[in-house]
Motif scaffolding. Structure first.
Motif, PDB file in Angstrom:
ATOM      1  N   UNK A  41       4.924   2.872   3.371  1.00 32.47           N
ATOM      2  CA  UNK A  41       5.999   3.144   2.940  1.00 32.47           C
ATOM      3  C   UNK A  41       6.118   3.187   1.167  1.00 32.47           C
ATOM      4  N   UNK A  42       5.446   3.533   0.586  1.00 29.02           N
ATOM      5  CA  UNK A  42       5.322   3.417  -0.662  1.00 29.02           C
ATOM      6  C   UNK A  42       6.536   4.096  -1.450  1.00 29.02           C
ATOM      7  N   UNK A  43       7.200   4.939  -0.779  1.00 31.51           N
ATOM      8  CA  UNK A  43       8.447   5.617  -1.192  1.00 31.51           C
ATOM      9  C   UNK A  43       7.842   6.503  -2.581  1.00 31.51           C
ATOM     10  N   UNK A  48       3.728   1.002  -5.981  1.00 33.24           N
ATOM     11  CA  UNK A  48       2.405   1.491  -5.916  1.00 33.24           C
ATOM     12  C   UNK A  48       1.970   1.683  -7.225  1.00 33.24           C
ATOM     13  N   UNK A  49       2.849   2.148  -8.375  1.00 32.03           N
ATOM     14  CA  UNK A  49       2.213   1.921 -10.066  1.00 32.03           C
ATOM     15  C   UNK A  49       2.145   0.933 -10.312  1.00 32.03           C
ATOM     16  N   UNK A  60      -1.313   4.737  -1.240  1.00 37.66           N
ATOM     17  CA  UNK A  60      -0.122   4.756  -0.799  1.00 37.66           C
ATOM     18  C   UNK A  60       0.004   5.696   0.367  1.00 37.66           C
ATOM     19  N   UNK A  61       0.954   5.472   1.438  1.00 41.46           N
ATOM     20  CA  UNK A  61       1.439   5.999   2.724  1.00 41.46           C
ATOM     21  C   UNK A  61       2.984   6.090   2.704  1.00 41.46           C
ATOM     22  N   UNK A  62       3.278   7.230   3.068  1.00 42.77           N
ATOM     23  CA  UNK A  62       4.808   7.319   3.390  1.00 42.77           C
ATOM     24  C   UNK A  62       4.937   8.241   4.314  1.00 42.77           C
TER      25      UNK A  62
END
Length: 243
Positions: A41-43, A48-49, A60-62
């Motif tokens: 749910x990195x949005x 993440x950054x 990342x996953x979203x």
């Protein structure tokens, strides 16, 4: 439930969110030194950054393609990004830490889907690795959100955010109305989004984590800095895979 057009306004509206506090929380359990992170749910990729800037190897996953498009603009090709449901992760790798931050787990409304999420995360955590996440407290759902209206009124964007008790137990429905300024024609475009969040007692999350195979090592409030109280706003869980 995935973000739509809101994704492209999210960073502007959430500019005061203390993302570095999430990073400090992670470092309590997994110092960088090249550690691998799956940011579920990195949005829009802000955390993440930060992982990348702090020396972590991050993926990342979203669920939202719109959110991932914004994230890709921040991290470029340095971070693999996947459009996946958190209850059905399939990355093909394990990580030193898996995170689900910014109350993203509260978008999973069904109890069985939360159990599936914990089981899916378990399969992606290395032996002795960590699963870290936060959720809204019951107090926040019932006493801060429910039956309240929040507004943002800026030159370029305005937001009317109405909150109501949800259909599910311990849930809240967010009715969001946005007005964004069209610079060329000097008028505002309106669009609406509807979001639902649900939370549970901390003891319930602990039970599900243990059923998934995790050892729960910490349940704290406010970015891990405080004991959980009746009026705590946000609850943080740290669980370790040691089986």
């Amino acid at each position: 439930m995935a973000y739509g057009r809101f994704a492209h306004l999210y960073d502007e509206l959430m500019s005061d969110v203390p993302y570095e506090k999430w990073m400090s929380y992670v470092k309590q359990y997994v110092p960088a030194k090249g550690a691998s992170v799956l940011d579920v749910a990195c949005g829009t990729g802000t955390i993440t950054q930060l992982f990348m800037q702090h020396g972590y190897n991050v993926t990342g996953v979203d669920l939202s393609e719109e959110m991932l498009a914004v994230a890709a603009g921040k991290v470029g090709d340095k971070v693999p990004l996947y459009a996946q449901d958190m209850s059905q992760l399939d990355i093909g790798a394990t990580f030193d830490v898996v995170t689900i931050f910014c109350d993203s787990l509260n978008y999973v409304l069904d109890e069985e889907d939360i159990k599936r999420t914990f089981a899916s995360v378990y399969e992606h955590v290395k032996q002795d690795g960590y699963f870290l996440f936060d959720v809204h407290s019951l107090y926040k759902i019932h006493d801060i959100f429910a039956n309240e209206t929040f507004t943002v009124n800026e030159e370029e964007i305005s937001l009317i955010w109405n909150c109501f008790e949800g259909e599910y137990e311990h849930s809240v429905e967010h009715e969001l109305t946005f007005f964004t300024k069209d610079e060329q024609n000097d008028y505002y475009h309106r669009f609406d989004e509807f979001h639902v969040q649900r939370t549970f007692e901390p003891a319930q999350y602990i039970q599900w984590l243990e059923e998934a195979g995790f050892e729960v090592v910490s349940v704290r409030a406010e970015y891990g800095d405080e004991d959980v109280e009746e009026t705590s706003d946000r609850i943080f869980f740290a669980a370790r895979k040691n089986k």
